[in-house]
Design an enzyme around this catalytic site. Sequence first.
Site, PDB file in Angstrom:
ATOM      1  CB  THR A  46       5.507   1.493   4.470  1.00  0.00           C
ATOM      2  OG1 THR A  46       5.362  -0.092   4.729  1.00  0.00           O
ATOM      3  CG2 THR A  46       5.686   1.971   5.806  1.00  0.00           C
TER       4      THR A  46
ATOM      5  CE  LYS B 236       8.821   4.464   2.324  1.00  0.00           C
ATOM      6  NZ  LYS B 236       7.655   3.468   2.524  1.00  0.00           N
TER       7      LYS B 236
ATOM      8  CE  LYS C 107       6.251  -1.935   7.660  1.00  0.00           C
ATOM      9  NZ  LYS C 107       6.194  -2.044   6.372  1.00  0.00           N
TER      10      LYS C 107
END
Length: 291
Positions: free
Chosen positions: A99, A242, A174
């Site tokens: 990701t 994150k 995502k």
Amino acid sequence: MAEIKKIGFIGTGIMGAAMVEHFLDANFQVSVYNRTKSKAEKLIERGAIWCETAGLCAKNQDVVMTMVGYPKDVEQIYFADDGILNSASAGTFLVDMTTSSHELAEKIFAAAQEKNLHALDAPVTGGDIGAKNATLTILVGGAEIDFEILKPVFEVVGKKIIYLGAAGAGQKTKACNQIAVAGALAGACEALAYAKIFNLDVEKVFDAISSGAAGSFQMSSVVKKGLDGDFSPGFMLKHLAKDLSIAANSLNQNNENLQILDEILSELKSMENGGHGAEGTQALLKFYHVV
């Protein structure tokens, strides 16, 4: 196109290792690299080929897959002098499943094109359970023809494989997923915080609302785990922080912001700074003083 037989896999953490297991079971020749070799030992025992560097892992492969921690790690292993882009043979497929940012995915795609390499961004959802059970959802950006060629490879580790569009589209999707996850998680935590403030039995409230319209995977699975006192990570809190940071930065670069995203990111960073980053995302219950 010759049959795909050889895979170089870089990043053998919890999810990466499980995915390599499936590729070995499917009789691919798999070479592996990880910064910590001990995390790859079980795979080596099973027949994976150990490589001393990411660049060596990318040499003479049909496909190179990467699943590492942060965008800075992705940039390093792709763009270093001895990295993937300078080591892979022309025609190799490069698949980043980390990701990461859509800007970096677009940069890798452009650099790969110059070297006659085929780059796809393919982040996944489903966590460690999805990786172990080969039921991941794989969100793919890049050239559609490359996606079609690699779809049978993706099907070894995933159940739902979706082509989203040009380079970066997988990473953008995502981000959408993680924003929705964070909102559902924080909403469930706030609901139970309200119950506690007004001296209700939190467990009874959970039972009352978790299976109706207020229900979600985040409530019934993730939050329930925290209510039971289990803060072991299915997905680490610091990793959600994150992911949301990446989304927030992309928005900021476009002079946009999303208020709920910003608020939940602030909460997660507070928890990470307080030493809870390696716990599961259910630790957000602690921010709300539910547990």
